[in-house]
Structures are given as C-alpha cells and as structure tokens.
Design a protein around this motif. Structure first.
Motif, PDB file in Angstrom:
ATOM      1  N   ASP A   1       0.814  -1.203   0.000  1.00 29.92           N
ATOM      2  CA  ASP A   1       0.000   0.000   0.000  1.00 29.92           C
ATOM      3  C   ASP A   1       0.854   1.263   0.000  1.00 29.92           C
ATOM      4  N   ALA A   2       1.911   1.277   0.797  1.00 30.36           N
ATOM      5  CA  ALA A   2       2.734   2.477   0.906  1.00 30.36           C
ATOM      6  C   ALA A   2       3.396   2.821  -0.423  1.00 30.36           C
ATOM      7  N   ALA A   3       3.846   1.795  -1.154  1.00 35.83           N
ATOM      8  CA  ALA A   3       4.474   2.036  -2.457  1.00 35.83           C
ATOM      9  C   ALA A   3       3.459   2.549  -3.463  1.00 35.83           C
ATOM     10  N   VAL A   4       2.246   2.013  -3.424  1.00 38.91           N
ATOM     11  CA  VAL A   4       1.187   2.474  -4.333  1.00 38.91           C
ATOM     12  C   VAL A   4       0.841   3.926  -4.031  1.00 38.91           C
ATOM     13  N   LEU A   5       0.701   4.267  -2.759  1.00 36.40           N
ATOM     14  CA  LEU A   5       0.401   5.645  -2.382  1.00 36.40           C
ATOM     15  C   LEU A   5       1.498   6.605  -2.829  1.00 36.40           C
ATOM     16  N   GLU A   6       2.741   6.196  -2.667  1.00 34.87           N
ATOM     17  CA  GLU A   6       3.851   7.048  -3.091  1.00 34.87           C
ATOM     18  C   GLU A   6       3.796   7.308  -4.594  1.00 34.87           C
ATOM     19  N   ALA A   7       3.487   6.264  -5.369  1.00 37.57           N
ATOM     20  CA  ALA A   7       3.404   6.425  -6.819  1.00 37.57           C
ATOM     21  C   ALA A   7       2.210   7.285  -7.224  1.00 37.57           C
ATOM     22  N   LEU A   8       1.117   7.188  -6.494  1.00 36.96           N
ATOM     23  CA  LEU A   8      -0.053   8.025  -6.763  1.00 36.96           C
ATOM     24  C   LEU A   8       0.225   9.479  -6.412  1.00 36.96           C
ATOM     25  N   ASP A   9       0.746   9.713  -5.225  1.00 39.62           N
ATOM     26  CA  ASP A   9       0.982  11.080  -4.774  1.00 39.62           C
ATOM     27  C   ASP A   9       2.061  11.768  -5.594  1.00 39.62           C
ATOM     28  N   GLY A  10       3.014  10.993  -6.120  1.00 39.45           N
ATOM     29  CA  GLY A  10       4.070  11.562  -6.946  1.00 39.45           C
ATOM     30  C   GLY A  10       3.662  11.765  -8.393  1.00 39.45           C
TER      31      GLY A  10
ATOM     32  N   ASP B   1      -9.088   4.713   8.726  1.00 46.94           N
ATOM     33  CA  ASP B   1      -8.400   5.970   8.429  1.00 46.94           C
ATOM     34  C   ASP B   1      -7.283   5.803   7.400  1.00 46.94           C
ATOM     35  N   HIS B   2      -7.249   4.684   6.695  1.00 51.53           N
ATOM     36  CA  HIS B   2      -6.188   4.441   5.719  1.00 51.53           C
ATOM     37  C   HIS B   2      -6.282   5.477   4.597  1.00 51.53           C
ATOM     38  N   PRO B   3      -5.159   6.076   4.202  1.00 50.58           N
ATOM     39  CA  PRO B   3      -5.212   7.125   3.177  1.00 50.58           C
ATOM     40  C   PRO B   3      -5.735   6.652   1.826  1.00 50.58           C
ATOM     41  N   LEU B   4      -5.643   5.358   1.530  1.00 49.35           N
ATOM     42  CA  LEU B   4      -6.214   4.875   0.274  1.00 49.35           C
ATOM     43  C   LEU B   4      -7.719   5.118   0.218  1.00 49.35           C
ATOM     44  N   ARG B   5      -8.371   5.063   1.375  1.00 45.98           N
ATOM     45  CA  ARG B   5      -9.828   5.255   1.410  1.00 45.98           C
ATOM     46  C   ARG B   5     -10.223   6.671   0.999  1.00 45.98           C
ATOM     47  N   ARG B   6      -9.312   7.604   1.118  1.00 43.41           N
ATOM     48  CA  ARG B   6      -9.626   9.008   0.832  1.00 43.41           C
ATOM     49  C   ARG B   6      -9.033   9.480  -0.494  1.00 43.41           C
ATOM     50  N   HIS B   7      -8.306   8.618  -1.174  1.00 44.76           N
ATOM     51  CA  HIS B   7      -7.602   9.048  -2.380  1.00 44.76           C
ATOM     52  C   HIS B   7      -8.561   9.135  -3.568  1.00 44.76           C
ATOM     53  N   GLU B   8      -8.582  10.280  -4.224  1.00 39.24           N
ATOM     54  CA  GLU B   8      -9.538  10.543  -5.292  1.00 39.24           C
ATOM     55  C   GLU B   8      -9.351   9.639  -6.495  1.00 39.24           C
ATOM     56  N   ASN B   9      -8.118   9.198  -6.737  1.00 38.95           N
ATOM     57  CA  ASN B   9      -7.817   8.457  -7.964  1.00 38.95           C
ATOM     58  C   ASN B   9      -7.683   6.955  -7.746  1.00 38.95           C
ATOM     59  N   VAL B  10      -8.309   6.464  -6.687  1.00 38.90           N
ATOM     60  CA  VAL B  10      -8.244   5.033  -6.386  1.00 38.90           C
ATOM     61  C   VAL B  10      -9.645   4.443  -6.422  1.00 38.90           C
ATOM     62  N   LEU B  11      -9.783   3.359  -7.140  1.00 41.91           N
ATOM     63  CA  LEU B  11     -11.020   2.569  -7.136  1.00 41.91           C
ATOM     64  C   LEU B  11     -10.834   1.440  -6.137  1.00 41.91           C
ATOM     65  N   LEU B  12     -11.664   1.416  -5.113  1.00 32.27           N
ATOM     66  CA  LEU B  12     -11.539   0.447  -4.029  1.00 32.27           C
ATOM     67  C   LEU B  12     -12.598  -0.636  -4.157  1.00 32.27           C
ATOM     68  N   SER B  13     -12.203  -1.877  -3.878  1.00 32.59           N
ATOM     69  CA  SER B  13     -13.106  -3.022  -3.957  1.00 32.59           C
ATOM     70  C   SER B  13     -12.780  -3.967  -2.795  1.00 32.59           C
ATOM     71  N   PRO B  14     -13.794  -4.573  -2.166  1.00 28.60           N
ATOM     72  CA  PRO B  14     -13.568  -5.384  -0.964  1.00 28.60           C
ATOM     73  C   PRO B  14     -13.186  -6.839  -1.242  1.00 28.60           C
ATOM     74  N   HIS B  15     -12.120  -7.046  -2.013  1.00 29.76           N
ATOM     75  CA  HIS B  15     -11.626  -8.387  -2.334  1.00 29.76           C
ATOM     76  C   HIS B  15     -12.767  -9.272  -2.842  1.00 29.76           C
ATOM     77  N   CYS B  16     -13.440  -8.763  -3.863  1.00 28.03           N
ATOM     78  CA  CYS B  16     -14.600  -9.490  -4.396  1.00 28.03           C
ATOM     79  C   CYS B  16     -14.545  -9.614  -5.911  1.00 28.03           C
ATOM     80  N   ALA B  17     -13.363  -9.477  -6.503  1.00 24.76           N
ATOM     81  CA  ALA B  17     -13.267  -9.556  -7.958  1.00 24.76           C
ATOM     82  C   ALA B  17     -13.756 -10.895  -8.492  1.00 24.76           C
ATOM     83  N   GLY B  18     -13.587 -11.930  -7.703  1.00 25.66           N
ATOM     84  CA  GLY B  18     -14.014 -13.254  -8.146  1.00 25.66           C
ATOM     85  C   GLY B  18     -15.377 -13.671  -7.631  1.00 25.66           C
ATOM     86  N   ALA B  19     -16.126 -12.727  -7.076  1.00 22.02           N
ATOM     87  CA  ALA B  19     -17.372 -13.086  -6.393  1.00 22.02           C
ATOM     88  C   ALA B  19     -18.590 -12.992  -7.299  1.00 22.02           C
ATOM     89  N   THR B  20     -18.524 -13.625  -8.455  1.00 22.26           N
ATOM     90  CA  THR B  20     -19.719 -13.756  -9.278  1.00 22.26           C
ATOM     91  C   THR B  20     -20.418 -15.069  -8.931  1.00 22.26           C
TER      92      THR B  20
END
Length: 328
Positions: free
Chosen positions: A243-252, A271-290
């Motif tokens: 997560d920290a590396a992804v945030l650094e790449a987003l913020d940079g 309070d994780h900063p990913l939850r507040r990041h405008e350019n992140v699409l968040l999903s609850p580990h359900c990509a395979g949940a069809t």
C-alpha cells in the motif's frame, strides 16, 4: 467404527451458515464439523481430531505452522480459492499434508473485474459519479481529470496463470497491445523481463500469487519505472504491491490511478489514506465473487472432498504431496 471404516472427519472453516455447510458436505459421507469459536484457540481445538479441512477464504483462520502442529491427523487441506497464502506450505508439506486450491474457478470473473476496473479508471467513471452525486456537473473537467480511450494503451500482465491468461485475452480482444511477465515463459504471447514490462506498460495488471518471492515485488523502485500517468490494477494480493508504495506512486503522479481489490491488511483501517484518495477505485476483495465463479469453486471443493471419501486422487494439489489422500 474405527480405523479405515470410520468416516473422514471434515472441518469446514469458511464463515458460512451451518445449514449450508452441512447441506454441501454431509451427503458426501464425511463427518462434518465446524469450529465452536472463530479464533486461534477455536481453530486449534477443532483441528485436534480433524482429518480433512476446507480452508477459510477470508484468511482469518490460517493454517500456519502452529495450526499444523495442532492437527496430528490432518491429511488434506482444500482451499476454496486460488490463493493459498493463508497456508504454511512448508509446514504442511513437511507433515505430508496435500493442499489443493480451486485453480481456474474464478479466472473469468477476476479477469472481467480487471478489465472493467481499467475502463473505469481510463474514463474516470467513479470520479464523475461522485461529482454528480455531490451536486456538481464536471462536463468540462472530465477530460482533464482523465478520459482516455483504451485501444492503444499498452497493457502489461504480471503472472500468466488462469487469471492472467484470461486478462490477456480480454485486453487483446479490445485492441490493446499486451505483453506479460511470468516465472515460466509461455510458448505464445509477447514476453518481457519484469523491469522492461513495467517500463513499457500504460496499464499494469497484477495476477501473481503471493509467495516469499513475490512479496514486495512491486516496491517503490519498480513502480517508479512505470510511464508517467500509468494505471495499476491489482487482483492478486496486496503484499505484492505494498500500500505504501502504491500511495507514493499516486501522490508523486507516476500513477494516474489504481484499482485495488486487495490490500496489505483486509479490510484496510478506517483511516487508511487509500480510502480518501480521489484516484483510487476500491473493492472489498470481491473480484471473483460472481455467481458463476462461486458455483465453480463449490463444485471443485465438493469434488475433491468426494474424491478423498471415495479413495480417488484429488485435483489441483499445489505442493509436492501425493494426491491420493491416506489417513495419518
């Protein structure tokens, strides 16, 4: 009954209703058990006389080295997922316990999520939705925020298992040039070494299993190799791209956006900063949940439990243990 005449004692760990669990597995002829309490002590107590285990797809009740030590009769673990990172594979293999996964069961579902998420990021669909719901009308701002066609974007796929193979197929069908990196090179497709792949990918899709070798693979240094304004899509495990590396790449600004179905910790803290990041699409580990994928997984799990009960080899063993399961 005793010895070989006794029914196999099957411990089922997923957090599903007891009636559903018993309805799925009791007709197979196994003696079905559930942990009395869903914690470490409850798991170890339930493992004390278990022969077979259907693992917990949430990862909460992990089959780690301590759990293996608490299970002297354990002969087989069936994970109802593709990933087996909640299992201590070294400890299980040393104990002679075969581990199977549900290989390929959700490949189409996860690949479709990766494709849909990439389109979402490319056209800023979720961003625009939030703006309109908030009362704005960002018609002129949408293109500036990010509205790109997908057809000419270079797509890199990390991992060419069942999911990665399906990801490649979907993006190629859409007209995207696609290349891949995998620990085992395939006879078809465009292969690139990992750093070259990252450096030439406008969209990078992670489809690798989490192993000691892949943990932290996409650290800050590697993400910095991406072209400016690239997109990252992770349908694998959070530990591969921390997560920290992804945030650094987003913020940079290196990443214009990220679509994440997985995280270092699940769920991520409130309070994780990913939850507040405008350019992140968040999903609850359900990509395979069809519905289709869930039916595939249930079928594979039941088939392997039935194979044990009937004395046939199980399928999809992922460690070096005989697939013909014998009592310990």
């Amino acid at each position: 009954m005793t010895g070989s005449d006794a029914p196999w004692r099957l411990l089922v760990l997923p957090p599903l209703g007891e009636d559903l669990i018993r309805g799925l597995f009791q007709p197979l002829g196994a003696e079905v058990r559930l942990p009395a309490v869903r914690d470490r002590d409850g798991l170890h107590a339930a493992l004390a006389d278990a022969d077979l285990v259907v693992g917990d797809f949430t990862g909460k009740l992990s089959i780690d080295a301590a759990a293996v030590a608490a299970a002297p009769n354990l002969a087989f673990v069936q994970m109802p997922s593709v990933g087996v990172d909640s299992c201590d594979m070294d400890a299980l293999t040393a104990a002679g316990v075969a581990v199977s996964n549900a290989a390929g069961a959700n490949a189409r579902s996860v690949a479709e999520w990766a494709f849909a998420a990439t389109l979402n990021l490319s056209r800023s669909l979720t961003w625009a939705d939030r703006q309109v719901r908030a009362g704005a009308w960002p018609q002129m701002e949408a293109a500036a925020h990010g509205a790109d066609e997908m057809g000419n974007r270079r797509v890199g796929v990390l991992g060419m298992g069942a999911i990665g193979t399906e990801v490649v197929r979907l993006f190629e069908a859409f007209g995207c040039p696609v290349a891949y990196w995998s620990r085992r090179r395939r006879e078809t497709g465009v292969y690139k070494e990992i750093d070259e792949l990252i450096a030439t990918s406008d969209v990078l899709v992670i489809c690798l299993p989490l192993t000691p070798e892949t943990r932290g693979l996409l650290d800050a240094r590697r993400l910095a190799l991406l072209p400016q304004g690239a997109l990252l899509v992770n349908v694998a495990r959070g530990g591969i791209a921390p997560d920290a590396a992804v945030l650094e790449a987003l913020d940079g600004g290196r990443l214009a956006g990220a679509a994440l179905d997985v995280y270092d910790e699940e769920p991520p803290p409130a309070d994780h900063p990913l939850r507040r990041h405008e350019n992140v699409l968040l999903s609850p580990h359900c990509a395979g949940a069809t519905r289709q994928a869930q039916l595939n997984i249930i079928t594979q799990v039941r088939d392997n439990v039935a194979a044990v009960v009937e004395g046939r080899p199980v399928a999809n063993v992922v460690n070096a243990v005989d697939p013909l399961i014998r009592r310990r």
